[in-house]
Design a protein around this motif. Sequence first.
Motif, PDB file in Angstrom:
ATOM      1  N   LYS A 164      -3.506   7.040  -2.645  1.00 25.55           N
ATOM      2  CA  LYS A 164      -3.817   5.758  -1.966  1.00 25.55           C
ATOM      3  C   LYS A 164      -2.631   5.567  -0.669  1.00 25.55           C
ATOM      4  O   LYS A 164      -2.811   5.076   0.353  1.00 25.55           O
ATOM      5  N   VAL A 165      -1.358   5.961  -1.107  1.00 24.35           N
ATOM      6  CA  VAL A 165      -0.317   6.000  -0.031  1.00 24.35           C
ATOM      7  C   VAL A 165       0.421   7.140  -0.105  1.00 24.35           C
ATOM      8  O   VAL A 165       0.545   7.725  -1.248  1.00 24.35           O
ATOM      9  N   GLN A 166       0.496   7.840   1.117  1.00 23.77           N
ATOM     10  CA  GLN A 166       1.306   9.130   1.091  1.00 23.77           C
ATOM     11  C   GLN A 166       2.876   8.821   1.112  1.00 23.77           C
ATOM     12  O   GLN A 166       3.188   7.776   1.192  1.00 23.77           O
ATOM     13  N   PHE A 167       3.553   9.912   0.786  1.00 21.44           N
ATOM     14  CA  PHE A 167       5.050   9.868   0.310  1.00 21.44           C
ATOM     15  C   PHE A 167       5.676   8.985   1.345  1.00 21.44           C
ATOM     16  O   PHE A 167       6.546   8.023   0.977  1.00 21.44           O
ATOM     17  N   PHE A 168       5.708   9.442   2.624  1.00 16.62           N
ATOM     18  CA  PHE A 168       6.576   8.848   3.482  1.00 16.62           C
ATOM     19  C   PHE A 168       6.150   7.306   3.865  1.00 16.62           C
ATOM     20  O   PHE A 168       6.865   6.524   4.551  1.00 16.62           O
ATOM     21  N   GLU A 169       4.828   7.102   3.600  1.00 14.50           N
ATOM     22  CA  GLU A 169       4.362   5.718   4.115  1.00 14.50           C
ATOM     23  C   GLU A 169       4.837   4.798   3.264  1.00 14.50           C
ATOM     24  O   GLU A 169       4.960   3.427   3.537  1.00 14.50           O
ATOM     25  N   PHE A 170       5.318   5.358   2.049  1.00 10.83           N
ATOM     26  CA  PHE A 170       5.995   4.215   0.967  1.00 10.83           C
ATOM     27  C   PHE A 170       7.328   3.584   1.856  1.00 10.83           C
ATOM     28  O   PHE A 170       7.782   2.359   1.543  1.00 10.83           O
ATOM     29  N   PHE A 171       7.810   4.115   2.502  1.00 11.13           N
ATOM     30  CA  PHE A 171       9.062   3.672   3.392  1.00 11.13           C
ATOM     31  C   PHE A 171       8.829   2.765   4.252  1.00 11.13           C
ATOM     32  O   PHE A 171       9.693   1.852   4.806  1.00 11.13           O
ATOM     33  N   SER A 172       7.631   2.170   4.857  1.00  9.93           N
ATOM     34  CA  SER A 172       7.057   1.384   5.371  1.00  9.93           C
ATOM     35  C   SER A 172       7.520  -0.112   4.919  1.00  9.93           C
ATOM     36  O   SER A 172       7.469  -1.306   5.498  1.00  9.93           O
ATOM     37  N   ILE A 173       7.544   0.143   3.640  1.00 11.92           N
ATOM     38  CA  ILE A 173       7.755  -1.340   2.913  1.00 11.92           C
ATOM     39  C   ILE A 173       9.405  -1.429   2.423  1.00 11.92           C
ATOM     40  O   ILE A 173       9.658  -2.218   1.434  1.00 11.92           O
ATOM     41  N   PHE A 174      10.153  -0.811   3.021  1.00 11.09           N
ATOM     42  CA  PHE A 174      11.416  -0.721   2.906  1.00 11.09           C
ATOM     43  C   PHE A 174      12.271  -1.958   3.270  1.00 11.09           C
ATOM     44  O   PHE A 174      12.780  -2.625   2.495  1.00 11.09           O
ATOM     45  N   ILE A 175      11.884  -2.465   4.525  1.00 11.87           N
ATOM     46  CA  ILE A 175      12.460  -3.698   5.080  1.00 11.87           C
ATOM     47  C   ILE A 175      12.056  -4.895   4.003  1.00 11.87           C
ATOM     48  O   ILE A 175      12.936  -5.829   3.810  1.00 11.87           O
ATOM     49  N   PRO A 176      10.592  -4.855   3.980  1.00  7.89           N
ATOM     50  CA  PRO A 176      10.401  -6.125   2.929  1.00  7.89           C
ATOM     51  C   PRO A 176      11.031  -6.005   1.402  1.00  7.89           C
ATOM     52  O   PRO A 176      11.258  -7.003   0.954  1.00  7.89           O
ATOM     53  N   SER A 177      11.146  -4.965   1.100  1.00 13.57           N
ATOM     54  CA  SER A 177      11.858  -4.774  -0.389  1.00 13.57           C
ATOM     55  C   SER A 177      13.285  -5.134  -0.244  1.00 13.57           C
ATOM     56  O   SER A 177      13.991  -5.869  -0.994  1.00 13.57           O
ATOM     57  N   VAL A 178      14.041  -4.707   1.187  1.00 12.42           N
ATOM     58  CA  VAL A 178      15.287  -5.304   1.107  1.00 12.42           C
ATOM     59  C   VAL A 178      15.228  -6.902   1.151  1.00 12.42           C
ATOM     60  O   VAL A 178      16.308  -7.421   0.601  1.00 12.42           O
ATOM     61  N   ILE A 179      14.327  -7.483   1.785  1.00 14.77           N
ATOM     62  CA  ILE A 179      14.183  -8.748   1.854  1.00 14.77           C
ATOM     63  C   ILE A 179      13.958  -9.538   0.552  1.00 14.77           C
ATOM     64  O   ILE A 179      14.803 -10.419   0.200  1.00 14.77           O
TER      65      ILE A 179
END
Length: 469
Positions: free
Chosen positions: A210-225
């Motif tokens: 459903k989500v490719q490996f490097f696409e997970f990093f697009s939610i890095f900033i929301p995770s930091v927040i």
Amino acid sequence: MFRILLTILCLLVTALPALASGGGEIQDLTGTVTGIFALILFVAAYVLVIMEEQLHLRKSKPVIVAAGIIWVLVALSYQALGKPDHAHGAILHNLTEYAELFLFLLAAMTYINALEERNAFRALRSWLVNKGYTLRTVFWLTGLLAFFISPVADNLTTALLMGAVAMAVGGNNTKFVVVACINIVVAANAGGAFSPFGDITTLMVWQKGKVQFFEFFSIFIPSVINWIIPAVCMSLAVSKEKPTVSDEAVSMKLGARRIMALFLLTIVTAVSFHNFLNLPPAVGMMLGLGYLSFFSYWLKTVEHRQLSGDNPLDMTGHQHASFDLFRKIAKAEWDTLLFFYGVILCVGGLGQFGYLAVTSNFMYNGLGHTTANVLVGLLSAVIDNIPVMFAVLTMDPQMSHGQWLLVTLTAGVGGSLLSIGSAAGVALMGSARGVYTFGAHLKWSWAIALGYAASIAAHLLLNGKYFTH
């Protein structure tokens, strides 16, 4: 009792209706005696899981029993409909799902156990304790390390490691230990949300494609927040006093750094298998376990030691001073691995009774994708996020990429809202028993909820391009 009743209600609405495809056309058997009994059986088993700490009954036991009985009911129901082979095809699909998850986690857990035996985690803990930082600095350091370690290890191991540091530094300062533990839980869950290796739910989403490996990093900033907002709020309650410095010094054993390098190589192998060869990541992880097996042979040779007994799988209790790979495998979290088996087969069996279409229609057509995915995160605070996410994946609603990233984020971080909502929180309640409690965590749930809402808003704002396809 109220939490249990609420959990049952949530299960009835969402997590139960789940699974399996691959066994032919699924009949609507939700109103049959066998269908209703299967549903009640799973709810009863999951109540026992929730009461694990009170009953001292390992969580894998009730779900394994429930899984077996539910599939007996599935087989009998479809035989009565003249489809004797339906259950066989359906359960094979679920077993394949479990086998991939099992092998992946077994390899990862073995590496973590190997690093623990080589004193990698104890050395990090000793270094932090001996630095003489202020309590507020330790608060931020343990949170920051938890955030960045959990994507590679897992949130449970990370929380226990950083929790041990916080308790060693805090000592009798219960106020500091409480907020530090809450901060670690939130950070570990948030850090695990943007990596396939950080949480079981993200791993399942990745393996499903459903989500490719490097696409997970697009939610890095929301995770930091998600982590930083409650961390800032809680840090105001932490003093700047300096605790007593410990004299304990721990060094890593021979090979620790090379095992770290092999673990990173194993992760690269698993990602490459999935991205370039279209092979299951679990196969890459098992190849990585092979790297470790040959390194363990070299390590024993260098240390000039031999295994006792002729059988490398000998589990008779003999004391082995050398690095023994099979004993690292034996120390894997088998209760957790068997719990996943029970959950996957339980939810898969319930899916064969026809709950899938009803729930998918209610959540994703009735409520809308965004509302449903936010609700998944809230449910993860009450129910374990694994059956909830597995149900969503098997319902397989037609959603944009942005919505799949949203449900990955909410399922990963939603468990932080309550101490019982994640494995990290439950583990720290055990290690800091009587200090870090359900009630103590609840006092800061408002700050965690602010981070939860802000992370969702950040994802909707920053990753709008993913919502168009």
